[in-house]
Structures are given as C-alpha cells and as structure tokens.
Design an enzyme around this catalytic site. Sequence first.
Site, PDB file in Angstrom:
ATOM      1  N   HIS A 249       0.667  -1.373  -0.145  1.00 11.12           N
ATOM      2  CA  HIS A 249      -0.316   0.190   0.081  1.00 11.12           C
ATOM      3  C   HIS A 249       0.697   1.324   0.330  1.00 11.12           C
ATOM      4  CE1 HIS A 249      -3.126  -2.772   0.924  1.00 11.12           C
ATOM      5  NE2 HIS A 249      -2.393  -2.997   1.939  1.00 11.12           N
TER       6      HIS A 249
ATOM      7  N   LYS B  12      14.239  -8.051   1.554  1.00 11.35           N
ATOM      8  CA  LYS B  12      15.806  -7.429   0.535  1.00 11.35           C
ATOM      9  C   LYS B  12      16.017  -9.113   0.365  1.00 11.35           C
ATOM     10  CE  LYS B  12      17.447  -3.102   1.194  1.00 11.35           C
ATOM     11  NZ  LYS B  12      16.172  -3.075   1.341  1.00 11.35           N
TER      12      LYS B  12
END
Length: 190
Positions: A113, A171
Amino acid sequence: MTEKEKMLSGAFYDSRDPELLAMYHKARKLLKAYNYLDSENLAERGRILSDLFEYKADGVWIETPFFCDYGANISIGENTFVNTNCMFLDNNKITIGKNGLIAPYVQVYTAIHPLKAADRIITEDKSSRYLTSTKPVSIGDNAWIGGNSVIFPGVTIGNNVTIGAGSVVTKDIPDNVLAFGNPCVVQKEL
C-alpha cells in the site's frame, strides 16, 4: 485489463472486484473445510489443496490452521512442509520450491500500500477503499524459514537457505546462506 490482471501485474487494483471476491470466497470455503478436516483424511486434504492452489506437488504437507487470500496464486514444490498458523497473502504469485520447511507462524506478504495515508485511502460516498499493488515472492528449493518470520513483497529467497526465527526479510537472499535478523541479513555462507 481486468482487476485480476492488474493485481498480478503489480498495478493498483480494486480488491472488491467481483472476480476477485469470487476467488476469495472460494478460498474461504476450501480453507474452512481444510482447517477442520480430520488430519487422518489424507486423500481429502490433498484434494482440497490441489483445488485451492495453482500447483501442489506430491508430498506437500500443510499443518492446520493455514490461511491465505486466494490460494490460486500459490505454487509449492514436492515434499515441502508448511507448519501451523502460516499466513500466505497471495495477492501475487508465491512460489516455494521442493523440500522446503516453513516453520509455524511464517507470514508471506505480496500486497503493498502507499505509505502516505492521503495516497492510500480513497473516500467515495462516505465509504473508503485502499490502493493496493503487489509483488511476487519466491522461495527456492531446500529452504528453511524459521518460525515467526515475515517475508516482504517482491523478495526472492535462494536455494539451500536458512532464515533464522523471527526474521523480517525485506530484501533478496542469495543461495546457500544463513540469514536472520530485523532486517534479515546474510550471516554466513553454508
């Protein structure tokens, strides 16, 4: 472009679209049946998972309760074990390789979002909806994801990786390493 196509492409989409809601409701029915099924009824467990997921290889075992948004965007390779209380928010593809170990309470997220509330919340006719986009998640072969870990949208975890318990994986993680922490970082090669 349909809302489903937008969702899978990473564009902003309407999660209340009728096609997506139908997929959501189908998943809820299948999850309810699966999560309350007798654990000895292996044939029915396998049938439900095959109906729920995009792909389920032989030997996949998923402990209950298990939760996901659609199921139809999840692919799991052979002999992978998913332990209890896992949550896979498969608004985009979640791919898990073979021989994986997914510990209890692992959360895999694909939805994103906007950070700024004014960009995230759309108010229309006294109701609100929220802008959502997605990125796929991939977990390689022979990976072990420790309990209570969270995997962020867009992350790729390589083959033969161990992620320590409680990690927040923000990551990509390369092949053949031990990684843990918040944020999760490579600790050593394996």
